[in-house]
Write an enzyme that holds these catalytic residues in place. Sequence first.
Site, mmCIF file in Angstrom:
data_model
loop_
_atom_site.group_PDB
_atom_site.id
_atom_site.type_symbol
_atom_site.label_atom_id
_atom_site.label_comp_id
_atom_site.label_asym_id
_atom_site.label_seq_id
_atom_site.Cartn_x
_atom_site.Cartn_y
_atom_site.Cartn_z
ATOM 1 N N ASP A 163 -18.959 4.237 -0.236
ATOM 2 C CA ASP A 163 -19.220 3.222 0.621
ATOM 3 C C ASP A 163 -20.495 3.430 1.443
ATOM 4 O O ASP A 163 -21.203 2.184 1.657
ATOM 5 C CB ASP A 163 -18.002 2.996 1.627
ATOM 6 C CG ASP A 163 -16.792 3.172 1.032
ATOM 7 O OD1 ASP A 163 -15.976 2.118 0.897
ATOM 8 O OD2 ASP A 163 -16.287 4.206 0.654
ATOM 9 N N ARG A 198 -23.284 1.836 -0.925
ATOM 10 C CA ARG A 198 -23.166 0.482 -0.817
ATOM 11 C C ARG A 198 -23.964 -0.070 0.268
ATOM 12 O O ARG A 198 -24.622 -1.110 0.207
ATOM 13 C CB ARG A 198 -21.938 -0.031 -1.005
ATOM 14 C CG ARG A 198 -21.230 0.270 -2.363
ATOM 15 C CD ARG A 198 -19.544 0.052 -2.274
ATOM 16 N NE ARG A 198 -19.151 -0.139 -3.724
ATOM 17 C CZ ARG A 198 -17.949 -0.001 -4.005
ATOM 18 N NH1 ARG A 198 -16.950 0.248 -2.891
ATOM 19 N NH2 ARG A 198 -17.371 0.122 -5.222
ATOM 20 N N HIS A 258 -11.469 5.609 3.540
ATOM 21 C CA HIS A 258 -11.938 4.885 2.502
ATOM 22 C C HIS A 258 -11.071 3.775 2.601
ATOM 23 O O HIS A 258 -9.942 3.763 1.664
ATOM 24 C CB HIS A 258 -12.137 5.758 1.114
ATOM 25 C CG HIS A 258 -12.662 5.064 0.121
ATOM 26 N ND1 HIS A 258 -13.578 4.236 -0.161
ATOM 27 C CD2 HIS A 258 -12.032 4.810 -1.007
ATOM 28 C CE1 HIS A 258 -13.625 3.616 -1.293
ATOM 29 N NE2 HIS A 258 -12.632 3.946 -1.889
ATOM 30 N N ARG A 292 0.677 -1.250 0.025
ATOM 31 C CA ARG A 292 0.237 -0.036 0.159
ATOM 32 C C ARG A 292 1.033 1.351 0.050
ATOM 33 O O ARG A 292 0.553 2.274 -0.346
ATOM 34 C CB ARG A 292 -0.984 -0.118 1.045
ATOM 35 C CG ARG A 292 -1.785 1.023 1.239
ATOM 36 C CD ARG A 292 -2.882 0.996 2.356
ATOM 37 N NE ARG A 292 -4.031 1.954 2.424
ATOM 38 C CZ ARG A 292 -4.449 2.920 3.299
ATOM 39 N NH1 ARG A 292 -4.134 2.254 4.485
ATOM 40 N NH2 ARG A 292 -5.359 3.470 3.137
#
Length: 316
Positions: free
Chosen positions: A149, A152, A176, A89
């Site tokens: 998000d 969703r 996020h 990451r």
Amino acid sequence: MINDRKVAIVGCGFVGSSSAFALMQSRLFSEMVLIDVDRNRAEGEALDIAHGVPFASPMKIYAGDYSDVADAAMVVVTAGAAQKPGETRLDLVNKNVSIFKSIIPEIRKSGFEGILLIVSNPVDVLTYAAVKMSGLPEGRVIGSGTVLDTARLRHRLGEHVDVDPRDVHAYVMGEHGDSEFVAWSSATVAGVPLVDFCELHGHRDHDAANRRIAEEVKNSAYTIIDKKHATYYGVAMTVRRICTAIMRDEKCVLPVSSLMVGEYGLDDICISLPTVVGKNGVVTRIPVPINTEENAELHRSAAALRAIMDKVDFDA
């Protein structure tokens, strides 16, 4: 002088082109410039989308460069590299911050004074980078954050209790990403606490259901990418929703990512909290009541972001 009917999109990959298509249909703008390191790609997307204008509203759509963003009301940045197999990451963060060092200073150099919407991932870190590099007032730099998000989550909860998801009021907060969390304690359906509404529908194993739904929401992107290799339609609708809130000065509440200045004890970090959004960007953040466990999750999420940010050079 700002042209209130003009938008620029930087990055013409799947997300950028889908966002451009969604905005073409939105009637929010009458001029849209597409910018990409691959000029041919930008020209092709502009031409393709422009062919649909006769079925929508009049709009000038063209490929351009950073000088074209000077008078734009909004610049939407979707450019960035995707995470590759085996890449950490931190590798991705450094790569995309480096890309932003070639984008944000150019936007600043143009004299742009509108609203800067960051969609590229990791969105919280890159929103912070944009704040530092753009020279814009902090409230005029917004990340798409956990707006998708949250959509969703509302979709999944709507299925769970068999109700229109537009009547579900619940937020995903924090990063996020993997450390995001659902503020279950403040979730309602049409003003009724979610727990009570669930019991009306025979759902009583709340903890198990909450864990399952939260994991499904958090892993939605992974699921979609596994099946079709990329996500872009939901993100594009998120871009359209945020742009609508700004251009129509709706002052609606969206969990965008923005720079914290003491809220929940957080400072100098961009993270997603329910926020009133209007024509000048961030109006105010909403102090949604969260319980002790959720507050701890928020601070864990912020700590996860901070651990990454401390290893990144944000100087343009």
